[in-house]
Design a protein around this motif. Structure first.
Motif, PDB file in Angstrom:
ATOM      1  N   ASP A  26       0.819  -1.214   0.000  1.00  0.00           N
ATOM      2  CA  ASP A  26       0.000   0.000   0.000  1.00  0.00           C
ATOM      3  C   ASP A  26       0.852   1.263   0.000  1.00  0.00           C
ATOM      4  OD1 ASP A  26      -2.318  -1.494  -0.010  1.00  0.00           O
ATOM      5  OD2 ASP A  26      -2.771  -1.183   2.125  1.00  0.00           O
ATOM      6  N   LEU A  27       2.022   1.194   0.650  1.00  0.00           N
ATOM      7  CA  LEU A  27       2.915   2.354   0.729  1.00  0.00           C
ATOM      8  C   LEU A  27       3.843   2.458  -0.482  1.00  0.00           C
ATOM      9  CD1 LEU A  27       3.871   2.088   4.504  1.00  0.00           C
ATOM     10  CD2 LEU A  27       2.377   3.804   3.440  1.00  0.00           C
ATOM     11  N   GLY A  28       3.790   1.461  -1.368  1.00  0.00           N
ATOM     12  CA  GLY A  28       4.639   1.482  -2.554  1.00  0.00           C
ATOM     13  C   GLY A  28       6.106   1.225  -2.250  1.00  0.00           C
ATOM     14  N   ILE A  29       6.377   0.516  -1.163  1.00  0.00           N
ATOM     15  CA  ILE A  29       7.755   0.219  -0.773  1.00  0.00           C
ATOM     16  C   ILE A  29       8.161  -1.133  -1.342  1.00  0.00           C
ATOM     17  CG2 ILE A  29       9.297  -0.231   1.182  1.00  0.00           C
ATOM     18  CD1 ILE A  29       7.562   1.751   2.784  1.00  0.00           C
ATOM     19  N   LYS A  30       9.265  -1.129  -2.094  1.00  0.00           N
ATOM     20  CA  LYS A  30       9.761  -2.355  -2.718  1.00  0.00           C
ATOM     21  C   LYS A  30      10.243  -3.327  -1.635  1.00  0.00           C
ATOM     22  CE  LYS A  30      13.444  -4.000  -5.662  1.00  0.00           C
ATOM     23  NZ  LYS A  30      14.743  -3.676  -6.208  1.00  0.00           N
ATOM     24  N   HIS A  31       9.782  -4.570  -1.723  1.00  0.00           N
ATOM     25  CA  HIS A  31      10.185  -5.569  -0.741  1.00  0.00           C
ATOM     26  C   HIS A  31       9.932  -6.975  -1.277  1.00  0.00           C
ATOM     27  CE1 HIS A  31       5.869  -5.300  -0.177  1.00  0.00           C
ATOM     28  NE2 HIS A  31       5.923  -6.475   0.427  1.00  0.00           N
ATOM     29  N   GLU A  32      10.572  -7.930  -0.655  1.00  0.00           N
ATOM     30  CA  GLU A  32      10.354  -9.348  -0.952  1.00  0.00           C
ATOM     31  C   GLU A  32      10.107 -10.066   0.363  1.00  0.00           C
ATOM     32  OE1 GLU A  32      13.199 -11.189  -3.836  1.00  0.00           O
ATOM     33  OE2 GLU A  32      14.193  -9.231  -3.622  1.00  0.00           O
ATOM     34  N   THR A  33       9.191 -11.018   0.360  1.00  0.00           N
ATOM     35  CA  THR A  33       8.910 -11.776   1.576  1.00  0.00           C
ATOM     36  C   THR A  33       9.507 -13.173   1.463  1.00  0.00           C
ATOM     37  OG1 THR A  33       6.797 -12.598   0.739  1.00  0.00           O
ATOM     38  CG2 THR A  33       6.747 -10.549   1.998  1.00  0.00           C
ATOM     39  N   GLU A  34       9.889 -13.711   2.622  1.00  0.00           N
ATOM     40  CA  GLU A  34      10.424 -15.068   2.735  1.00  0.00           C
ATOM     41  C   GLU A  34      11.498 -15.354   1.685  1.00  0.00           C
ATOM     42  OE1 GLU A  34       7.111 -17.741   2.971  1.00  0.00           O
ATOM     43  OE2 GLU A  34       6.317 -16.751   4.740  1.00  0.00           O
ATOM     44  N   LYS A  35      12.433 -14.446   1.579  1.00  0.00           N
ATOM     45  CA  LYS A  35      13.525 -14.566   0.612  1.00  0.00           C
ATOM     46  C   LYS A  35      14.613 -15.491   1.160  1.00  0.00           C
ATOM     47  CE  LYS A  35      16.730 -11.927  -2.200  1.00  0.00           C
ATOM     48  NZ  LYS A  35      16.433 -12.541  -3.470  1.00  0.00           N
ATOM     49  N   GLN A  36      15.113 -16.345   0.298  1.00  0.00           N
ATOM     50  CA  GLN A  36      16.193 -17.256   0.677  1.00  0.00           C
ATOM     51  C   GLN A  36      17.536 -16.654   0.282  1.00  0.00           C
ATOM     52  OE1 GLN A  36      15.234 -20.989  -1.206  1.00  0.00           O
ATOM     53  NE2 GLN A  36      14.023 -21.635   0.539  1.00  0.00           N
ATOM     54  N   LEU A  37      18.454 -16.633   1.238  1.00  0.00           N
ATOM     55  CA  LEU A  37      19.801 -16.139   0.993  1.00  0.00           C
ATOM     56  C   LEU A  37      20.784 -17.299   1.089  1.00  0.00           C
ATOM     57  CD1 LEU A  37      19.849 -12.899   3.181  1.00  0.00           C
ATOM     58  CD2 LEU A  37      19.341 -13.110   0.744  1.00  0.00           C
ATOM     59  N   HIS A  38      21.785 -17.291   0.225  1.00  0.00           N
ATOM     60  CA  HIS A  38      22.813 -18.319   0.264  1.00  0.00           C
ATOM     61  C   HIS A  38      23.623 -18.209   1.547  1.00  0.00           C
ATOM     62  CE1 HIS A  38      22.280 -19.682  -3.856  1.00  0.00           C
ATOM     63  NE2 HIS A  38      22.220 -18.407  -4.237  1.00  0.00           N
ATOM     64  N   CYS A  39      24.053 -19.337   2.059  1.00  0.00           N
ATOM     65  CA  CYS A  39      24.947 -19.381   3.211  1.00  0.00           C
ATOM     66  C   CYS A  39      26.303 -19.898   2.741  1.00  0.00           C
ATOM     67  CB  CYS A  39      24.406 -20.327   4.285  1.00  0.00           C
ATOM     68  SG  CYS A  39      22.907 -19.731   5.061  1.00  0.00           S
ATOM     69  N   TYR A  40      27.341 -19.371   3.348  1.00  0.00           N
ATOM     70  CA  TYR A  40      28.706 -19.751   2.969  1.00  0.00           C
ATOM     71  C   TYR A  40      29.482 -20.184   4.201  1.00  0.00           C
ATOM     72  CZ  TYR A  40      27.672 -17.471  -1.439  1.00  0.00           C
ATOM     73  OH  TYR A  40      27.107 -17.136  -2.638  1.00  0.00           O
ATOM     74  N   TYR A  41      30.366 -21.128   3.991  1.00  0.00           N
ATOM     75  CA  TYR A  41      31.307 -21.557   5.012  1.00  0.00           C
ATOM     76  C   TYR A  41      32.684 -21.629   4.388  1.00  0.00           C
ATOM     77  CZ  TYR A  41      33.739 -24.325   8.468  1.00  0.00           C
ATOM     78  OH  TYR A  41      34.648 -24.755   9.389  1.00  0.00           O
ATOM     79  N   ASP A  53      12.499 -13.030   6.729  1.00  0.00           N
ATOM     80  CA  ASP A  53      11.074 -12.690   6.643  1.00  0.00           C
ATOM     81  C   ASP A  53      10.812 -11.654   5.559  1.00  0.00           C
ATOM     82  OD1 ASP A  53      10.346 -14.435   8.703  1.00  0.00           O
ATOM     83  OD2 ASP A  53      10.788 -12.944  10.229  1.00  0.00           O
ATOM     84  N   LEU A  54      11.591 -10.579   5.553  1.00  0.00           N
ATOM     85  CA  LEU A  54      11.400  -9.514   4.570  1.00  0.00           C
ATOM     86  C   LEU A  54      12.741  -8.914   4.169  1.00  0.00           C
ATOM     87  CD1 LEU A  54       8.519  -7.552   6.310  1.00  0.00           C
ATOM     88  CD2 LEU A  54       8.338  -8.559   4.062  1.00  0.00           C
ATOM     89  N   LEU A  55      12.865  -8.608   2.893  1.00  0.00           N
ATOM     90  CA  LEU A  55      13.985  -7.816   2.398  1.00  0.00           C
ATOM     91  C   LEU A  55      13.368  -6.544   1.821  1.00  0.00           C
ATOM     92  CD1 LEU A  55      16.999  -7.498   1.800  1.00  0.00           C
ATOM     93  CD2 LEU A  55      16.575  -8.595  -0.408  1.00  0.00           C
ATOM     94  N   VAL A  56      13.701  -5.407   2.416  1.00  0.00           N
ATOM     95  CA  VAL A  56      13.101  -4.135   2.034  1.00  0.00           C
ATOM     96  C   VAL A  56      14.111  -3.317   1.235  1.00  0.00           C
ATOM     97  CG1 VAL A  56      12.005  -2.027   2.889  1.00  0.00           C
ATOM     98  CG2 VAL A  56      11.668  -4.180   4.115  1.00  0.00           C
ATOM     99  N   GLU A  57      13.672  -2.879   0.050  1.00  0.00           N
ATOM    100  CA  GLU A  57      14.488  -2.035  -0.827  1.00  0.00           C
ATOM    101  C   GLU A  57      15.868  -2.648  -1.103  1.00  0.00           C
ATOM    102  OE1 GLU A  57      13.558   0.696  -2.423  1.00  0.00           O
ATOM    103  OE2 GLU A  57      11.594   0.961  -1.509  1.00  0.00           O
ATOM    104  N   ASP A  58      15.940  -3.965  -1.182  1.00  0.00           N
ATOM    105  CA  ASP A  58      17.196  -4.688  -1.464  1.00  0.00           C
ATOM    106  C   ASP A  58      18.308  -4.356  -0.476  1.00  0.00           C
ATOM    107  OD1 ASP A  58      16.239  -6.072  -3.736  1.00  0.00           O
ATOM    108  OD2 ASP A  58      16.612  -4.310  -4.987  1.00  0.00           O
ATOM    109  N   ASP A  59      17.949  -3.829   0.705  1.00  0.00           N
ATOM    110  CA  ASP A  59      18.988  -3.348   1.611  1.00  0.00           C
ATOM    111  C   ASP A  59      18.744  -3.689   3.078  1.00  0.00           C
ATOM    112  OD1 ASP A  59      21.422  -1.892   1.945  1.00  0.00           O
ATOM    113  OD2 ASP A  59      20.267  -0.183   2.672  1.00  0.00           O
ATOM    114  N   ILE A  60      17.502  -3.783   3.504  1.00  0.00           N
ATOM    115  CA  ILE A  60      17.181  -3.952   4.921  1.00  0.00           C
ATOM    116  C   ILE A  60      16.539  -5.318   5.140  1.00  0.00           C
ATOM    117  CG2 ILE A  60      15.830  -3.065   6.868  1.00  0.00           C
ATOM    118  CD1 ILE A  60      15.910  -0.326   5.421  1.00  0.00           C
ATOM    119  N   ILE A  61      17.142  -6.104   6.030  1.00  0.00           N
ATOM    120  CA  ILE A  61      16.589  -7.414   6.399  1.00  0.00           C
ATOM    121  C   ILE A  61      15.708  -7.212   7.623  1.00  0.00           C
ATOM    122  CG2 ILE A  61      17.121  -9.702   7.295  1.00  0.00           C
ATOM    123  CD1 ILE A  61      19.717  -9.589   5.647  1.00  0.00           C
TER     124      ILE A  61
END
Length: 79
Positions: A26-41, A53-61
């Protein structure tokens, strides 16, 4: 806080996640829900993923918590 004021307390994280998704839409804020990120060792990509849970504006988890009391483990950590 809008989602919390509307729904109050005591619901599952998945309910708050869906409501927050709708609020951000509703606020027009770009985001993705339940995004999977790669893990590295040690520079090796693992087969397992970290699901946020959420990635907001490709920058905030955003990790949602539905608990009675915030504990130190719930606070963000700088790496």
């Amino acid at each position: 806080m809008t989602v919390h004021r509307e729904l109050n307390w005591g619901l599952l994280e998945s309910v708050y996640n869906e409501a927050l998704h709708l609020e951000l839409l509703d606020l027009g804020i770009k985001h993705e829900t339940e995004k999977q990120l790669h893990c590295y060792y040690k520079h090796h990509q693992l087969e397992k993923y970290f699901q946020i849970d959420l990635l907001v504006e490709d920058d905030i988890i955003v990790e949602l918590k539905s608990v009675n009391k915030l504990l130190p483990a719930h606070r963000s950590q700088l790496f």
